[in-house]
Design an enzyme around this catalytic site. Sequence first.
Site, PDB file in Angstrom:
ATOM      1  N   LYS A   9     -22.709  33.581-103.382  1.00 41.18           N
ATOM      2  CA  LYS A   9     -22.161  32.345-103.945  1.00 41.18           C
ATOM      3  C   LYS A   9     -23.070  31.148-103.626  1.00 41.18           C
ATOM      4  CE  LYS A   9     -18.165  32.467-101.780  1.00 41.18           C
ATOM      5  NZ  LYS A   9     -18.247  33.693-100.952  1.00 41.18           N
ATOM      6  N   ARG A  84      -9.826  29.372-101.813  1.00 39.45           N
ATOM      7  CA  ARG A  84      -9.788  30.664-101.152  1.00 39.45           C
ATOM      8  C   ARG A  84      -8.363  31.190-101.002  1.00 39.45           C
ATOM      9  NH1 ARG A  84     -15.050  30.006 -98.192  1.00 39.45           N
ATOM     10  NH2 ARG A  84     -15.501  31.903 -97.052  1.00 39.45           N
ATOM     11  N   ARG A 121     -28.537  38.605 -92.307  1.00 36.27           N
ATOM     12  CA  ARG A 121     -28.760  37.286 -92.904  1.00 36.27           C
ATOM     13  C   ARG A 121     -29.106  36.278 -91.814  1.00 36.27           C
ATOM     14  NH1 ARG A 121     -24.151  34.148 -96.410  1.00 36.27           N
ATOM     15  NH2 ARG A 121     -22.994  34.091 -94.453  1.00 36.27           N
ATOM     16  N   ARG A 154     -25.688  32.847 -88.353  1.00 33.14           N
ATOM     17  CA  ARG A 154     -24.399  32.156 -88.254  1.00 33.14           C
ATOM     18  C   ARG A 154     -23.535  32.861 -87.222  1.00 33.14           C
ATOM     19  NH1 ARG A 154     -22.026  31.052 -94.219  1.00 33.14           N
ATOM     20  NH2 ARG A 154     -20.159  31.749 -93.131  1.00 33.14           N
ATOM     21  N   ARG A 165     -13.546  38.772 -91.918  1.00 31.61           N
ATOM     22  CA  ARG A 165     -13.667  37.892 -93.092  1.00 31.61           C
ATOM     23  C   ARG A 165     -13.423  38.670 -94.384  1.00 31.61           C
ATOM     24  NH1 ARG A 165     -19.399  35.919 -91.969  1.00 31.61           N
ATOM     25  NH2 ARG A 165     -19.295  34.767 -93.915  1.00 31.61           N
TER      26      ARG A 165
END
Length: 211
Positions: A9, A84, A121, A154, A165
């Site tokens: 996204k 969300r 990531r 992160r 998540r």
Amino acid sequence: MLGPPGAGKGTQAAMLHEKLEIPHISTGDLLREHVRRETPLGKQAKFFMDKGNLIPDQLILDMLFERISQTDCVKGYILDGFPRTLPQAESLQNRLKGQSRPIVLNLDLADATIIERLTKRVVCESCGTPYHLIYSPPKNGGVCDKCSAKLIQRSDDTETVILKRLKVYHDQTAPLIAYYTQLKILHTIDCKNSKETIFSEVVAHIPQSQK
Ligand code: AMP
């Protein structure tokens, strides 16, 4: 931009921002900025984010509505990571009051691919640009190609928090697919292809008058 964490996204929203020259508003980035500045909202948000949970709707809605009321949003904006939950989506529809018709892009990706992506990531601590250590590594080791700031993982990109998540996404966010399908404004895009292929599909869903 609707879709599970790690579907791309942020990457697609950033590319679309360059093309359309309208603001890219990531509620995750706004919250991380509050956490970094240790604001009262940041202190509350960190508690939820570190566990992979969603921030309560009212806090998010106040933050988001304040942002989209700014003058740079009059010609439109790209929402990344919002809504969300169903109450968030309904509040947004109420706020738009039928005056503007959102385009909802549902970025679809299998859970196994997401876990593989997010555990590898890293993101720029300054501009937020994401990199994948294997598939799209930075050119110069641990610094951002765009602004040379440090790349970090992160704190919510660890396997335990990613699994949480994903569960939160399936329980609370995936129901929005049915909500927007009913409103006839949802377009689903398969995100296992390259970011360029995905982007051409994203652009194909934007009406010519807005390009
Ligand atoms: P993201 O950067 O979009 O993956 O968001 C990181 C975290 O910020 C999420 O796991 C949530 O804790 C929080 N967050 C971001 N956007 C929202 C939202 N619309 N509603 C509730 N929590 C959010």
